[in-house]
Design a protein around this motif. Structure first.
Motif, PDB file in Angstrom:
ATOM      1  N   THR A  24      21.147  48.162  47.606  1.00 49.29           N
ATOM      2  CA  THR A  24      19.896  47.429  47.371  1.00 49.29           C
ATOM      3  C   THR A  24      19.547  46.461  48.492  1.00 49.29           C
ATOM      4  O   THR A  24      18.451  45.905  48.519  1.00 49.29           O
ATOM      5  N   GLY A  25      20.473  46.256  49.404  1.00 49.56           N
ATOM      6  CA  GLY A  25      20.216  45.318  50.496  1.00 49.56           C
ATOM      7  C   GLY A  25      21.489  45.024  51.254  1.00 49.56           C
ATOM      8  O   GLY A  25      22.475  45.760  51.142  1.00 49.56           O
ATOM      9  N   VAL A  26      21.486  43.942  52.042  1.00 50.44           N
ATOM     10  CA  VAL A  26      22.684  43.552  52.778  1.00 50.44           C
ATOM     11  C   VAL A  26      23.368  42.402  52.056  1.00 50.44           C
ATOM     12  O   VAL A  26      22.735  41.634  51.322  1.00 50.44           O
ATOM     13  N   GLU A  27      24.649  42.285  52.272  1.00 50.47           N
ATOM     14  CA  GLU A  27      25.443  41.259  51.604  1.00 50.47           C
ATOM     15  C   GLU A  27      25.191  39.892  52.235  1.00 50.47           C
ATOM     16  O   GLU A  27      25.345  39.714  53.446  1.00 50.47           O
ATOM     17  N   THR A  28      24.766  38.926  51.419  1.00 46.92           N
ATOM     18  CA  THR A  28      24.526  37.565  51.916  1.00 46.92           C
ATOM     19  C   THR A  28      25.408  36.529  51.230  1.00 46.92           C
ATOM     20  O   THR A  28      25.442  35.376  51.658  1.00 46.92           O
ATOM     21  N   ALA A  29      26.125  36.937  50.174  1.00 43.51           N
ATOM     22  CA  ALA A  29      26.992  35.997  49.460  1.00 43.51           C
ATOM     23  C   ALA A  29      28.180  35.615  50.351  1.00 43.51           C
ATOM     24  O   ALA A  29      28.841  36.471  50.936  1.00 43.51           O
ATOM     25  N   ASN A  30      28.422  34.299  50.459  1.00 44.17           N
ATOM     26  CA  ASN A  30      29.536  33.771  51.261  1.00 44.17           C
ATOM     27  C   ASN A  30      29.465  34.207  52.728  1.00 44.17           C
ATOM     28  O   ASN A  30      30.490  34.395  53.382  1.00 44.17           O
ATOM     29  N   VAL A  31      28.251  34.404  53.217  1.00 41.32           N
ATOM     30  CA  VAL A  31      28.037  34.816  54.605  1.00 41.32           C
ATOM     31  C   VAL A  31      27.403  33.648  55.360  1.00 41.32           C
ATOM     32  O   VAL A  31      26.521  32.961  54.838  1.00 41.32           O
ATOM     33  N   LYS A  32      27.854  33.411  56.585  1.00 48.64           N
ATOM     34  CA  LYS A  32      27.294  32.321  57.382  1.00 48.64           C
ATOM     35  C   LYS A  32      25.829  32.603  57.704  1.00 48.64           C
ATOM     36  O   LYS A  32      25.483  33.678  58.180  1.00 48.64           O
ATOM     37  N   MET A  33      24.988  31.614  57.440  1.00 48.38           N
ATOM     38  CA  MET A  33      23.560  31.722  57.724  1.00 48.38           C
ATOM     39  C   MET A  33      23.201  30.738  58.839  1.00 48.38           C
ATOM     40  O   MET A  33      23.850  29.703  59.016  1.00 48.38           O
ATOM     41  N   SER A  34      22.156  31.055  59.572  1.00 49.36           N
ATOM     42  CA  SER A  34      21.718  30.163  60.647  1.00 49.36           C
ATOM     43  C   SER A  34      20.226  30.362  60.896  1.00 49.36           C
ATOM     44  O   SER A  34      19.578  31.183  60.248  1.00 49.36           O
ATOM     45  N   MET A  35      19.704  29.605  61.849  1.00 52.08           N
ATOM     46  CA  MET A  35      18.301  29.758  62.220  1.00 52.08           C
ATOM     47  C   MET A  35      18.128  31.033  63.044  1.00 52.08           C
ATOM     48  O   MET A  35      18.968  31.361  63.879  1.00 52.08           O
ATOM     49  N   ASN A  36      17.054  31.755  62.798  1.00 49.88           N
ATOM     50  CA  ASN A  36      16.745  32.934  63.586  1.00 49.88           C
ATOM     51  C   ASN A  36      16.740  32.569  65.074  1.00 49.88           C
ATOM     52  O   ASN A  36      16.064  31.613  65.480  1.00 49.88           O
ATOM     53  N   PRO A  37      17.500  33.276  65.921  1.00 52.36           N
ATOM     54  CA  PRO A  37      17.617  32.892  67.334  1.00 52.36           C
ATOM     55  C   PRO A  37      16.283  32.762  68.075  1.00 52.36           C
ATOM     56  O   PRO A  37      16.118  31.862  68.902  1.00 52.36           O
ATOM     57  N   PHE A  38      15.327  33.632  67.793  1.00 57.31           N
ATOM     58  CA  PHE A  38      14.034  33.540  68.470  1.00 57.31           C
ATOM     59  C   PHE A  38      13.270  32.285  68.032  1.00 57.31           C
ATOM     60  O   PHE A  38      12.483  31.729  68.808  1.00 57.31           O
ATOM     61  N   ASP A  39      13.509  31.841  66.789  1.00 53.40           N
ATOM     62  CA  ASP A  39      12.878  30.606  66.325  1.00 53.40           C
ATOM     63  C   ASP A  39      13.518  29.386  66.981  1.00 53.40           C
ATOM     64  O   ASP A  39      12.851  28.372  67.216  1.00 53.40           O
ATOM     65  N   GLU A  40      14.812  29.481  67.274  1.00 51.93           N
ATOM     66  CA  GLU A  40      15.481  28.417  68.036  1.00 51.93           C
ATOM     67  C   GLU A  40      14.809  28.251  69.395  1.00 51.93           C
ATOM     68  O   GLU A  40      14.592  27.127  69.867  1.00 51.93           O
ATOM     69  N   ILE A  41      14.492  29.382  70.012  1.00 55.05           N
ATOM     70  CA  ILE A  41      13.815  29.347  71.313  1.00 55.05           C
ATOM     71  C   ILE A  41      12.438  28.702  71.173  1.00 55.05           C
ATOM     72  O   ILE A  41      11.998  27.931  72.037  1.00 55.05           O
ATOM     73  N   ALA A  42      11.755  28.998  70.070  1.00 53.25           N
ATOM     74  CA  ALA A  42      10.431  28.407  69.819  1.00 53.25           C
ATOM     75  C   ALA A  42      10.533  26.888  69.648  1.00 53.25           C
ATOM     76  O   ALA A  42       9.709  26.134  70.190  1.00 53.25           O
ATOM     77  N   ILE A  43      11.539  26.427  68.907  1.00 50.69           N
ATOM     78  CA  ILE A  43      11.751  24.988  68.736  1.00 50.69           C
ATOM     79  C   ILE A  43      12.025  24.332  70.085  1.00 50.69           C
ATOM     80  O   ILE A  43      11.463  23.270  70.418  1.00 50.69           O
ATOM     81  N   GLU A  44      12.896  24.950  70.872  1.00 48.88           N
ATOM     82  CA  GLU A  44      13.230  24.399  72.190  1.00 48.88           C
ATOM     83  C   GLU A  44      11.978  24.268  73.058  1.00 48.88           C
ATOM     84  O   GLU A  44      11.781  23.242  73.731  1.00 48.88           O
ATOM     85  N   GLU A  45      11.120  25.286  73.032  1.00 51.23           N
ATOM     86  CA  GLU A  45       9.905  25.239  73.846  1.00 51.23           C
ATOM     87  C   GLU A  45       8.983  24.108  73.389  1.00 51.23           C
ATOM     88  O   GLU A  45       8.395  23.389  74.217  1.00 51.23           O
ATOM     89  N   ALA A  46       8.876  23.935  72.073  1.00 48.50           N
ATOM     90  CA  ALA A  46       8.047  22.850  71.547  1.00 48.50           C
ATOM     91  C   ALA A  46       8.600  21.488  71.965  1.00 48.50           C
ATOM     92  O   ALA A  46       7.847  20.588  72.359  1.00 48.50           O
ATOM     93  N   VAL A  47       9.920  21.339  71.913  1.00 43.87           N
ATOM     94  CA  VAL A  47      10.544  20.071  72.305  1.00 43.87           C
ATOM     95  C   VAL A  47      10.320  19.806  73.793  1.00 43.87           C
ATOM     96  O   VAL A  47      10.043  18.666  74.208  1.00 43.87           O
ATOM     97  N   ARG A  48      10.422  20.854  74.610  1.00 41.43           N
ATOM     98  CA  ARG A  48      10.182  20.677  76.046  1.00 41.43           C
ATOM     99  C   ARG A  48       8.742  20.260  76.319  1.00 41.43           C
ATOM    100  O   ARG A  48       8.480  19.440  77.206  1.00 41.43           O
TER     101      ARG A  48
END
Length: 248
Positions: A24-48
């Protein structure tokens, strides 16, 4: 200038994704989650842009579960000023784009920067849909962004090389991998981020219906790659390519 930066909570890119036993999908229980890497780049650009004096305020937005506050806090630690969480589960790109449109109308930013795609579904659709809903110009797959005199000059990565477009602001920009390298949030900034405000709301508060339009029938792992074969000569290689692989 105010910048709105949407960020998504995804399975960490270092985690090996496993499909659920029932498909039905991918396993997310007890799995490390983080910010989408491309969104991290977007945040960095905004901060710059803020550090250059181009922007005055950065608002980080996430559409997802309550736990997505963690990713907003990461954005705040990187330099965003405040956060907005729209609590919703399993939203599709169109629903997210409609939510972001409502937030844009509420917040009045001159620029929206977001990742070109999320690494969980690889849709690559939200930025384009948001631009269409707002009627704004868009610069997708950005590897360089320059803001001056009410115009955003965006260098895009395209199949044939690079393309530069000039966008009349307000505008939408989606970040590609080579736009920048995101900074690590320092411990003092992580502590400061805890005191920055995060506004929480529901899609209904924005008048958006997030009823799914798509149904996932089944999720399967890709077939395992077959082992290679050693050949004794170029002639044997050509024979196998012609008669077994049938690629020549």
């Amino acid at each position: 200038m105010k910048i709105l930066v949407p960020v998504k909570r995804v399975v960490d890119y270092n985690v090996k994704v496993r499909v659920k036993a029932d498909g039905t999908g991918v396993e997310t229980a007890n799995v490390k989650m983080s910010m989408n890497p491309f969104d991290e780049i977007a945040i960095e650009e905004a901060v710059r842009l803020k550090e250059k004096g181009v922007a005055t305020e950065i608002v980080a937005v996430s559409v997802g579960p309550t736990a997505a506050q963690e990713q907003i806090r990461t954005a705040l630690a990187m330099g965003a000023d405040r956060g907005i969480l729209v609590e919703a589960e399993g939203t599709e790109p169109l629903a997210v784009a409609k939510i972001l449109k409502a937030l844009v109308e509420k917040e009045g930013p001159q620029l929206v920067i977001l990742g070109k795609q999320a690494i969980d579904d690889d849709m690559n659709a939200t930025g384009q849909m948001l631009a269409a809903l707002l009627g704004w110009g868009q610069g997708t797959f950005a590897s360089k962004v320059e803001i001056a005199d009410g115009t955003a000059r965006v260098t895009r990565e395209v199949d044939g090389g690079l393309e530069t477009v000039a966008l009349t602001m307000p505008a939408i920009v989606t970040a590609d991998l080579r736009l920048n390298e995101p900074r690590y949030a320092s411990l003092p900034n992580i502590m400061k981020a805890r005191k920055k405000p995060i506004e929480t709301m529901k899609p209904g508060d924005l008048g958006v219906d997030v009823t799914p339009r798509l149904t996932v029938l089944k999720v399967e792992e890709p077939p395992k790659r077959q082992a290679g074969k050693k050949v004794g000569s170029v002639a044997e290689l050509v024979d196998k390519l012609r008669n077994e692989a049938k690629v020549i």
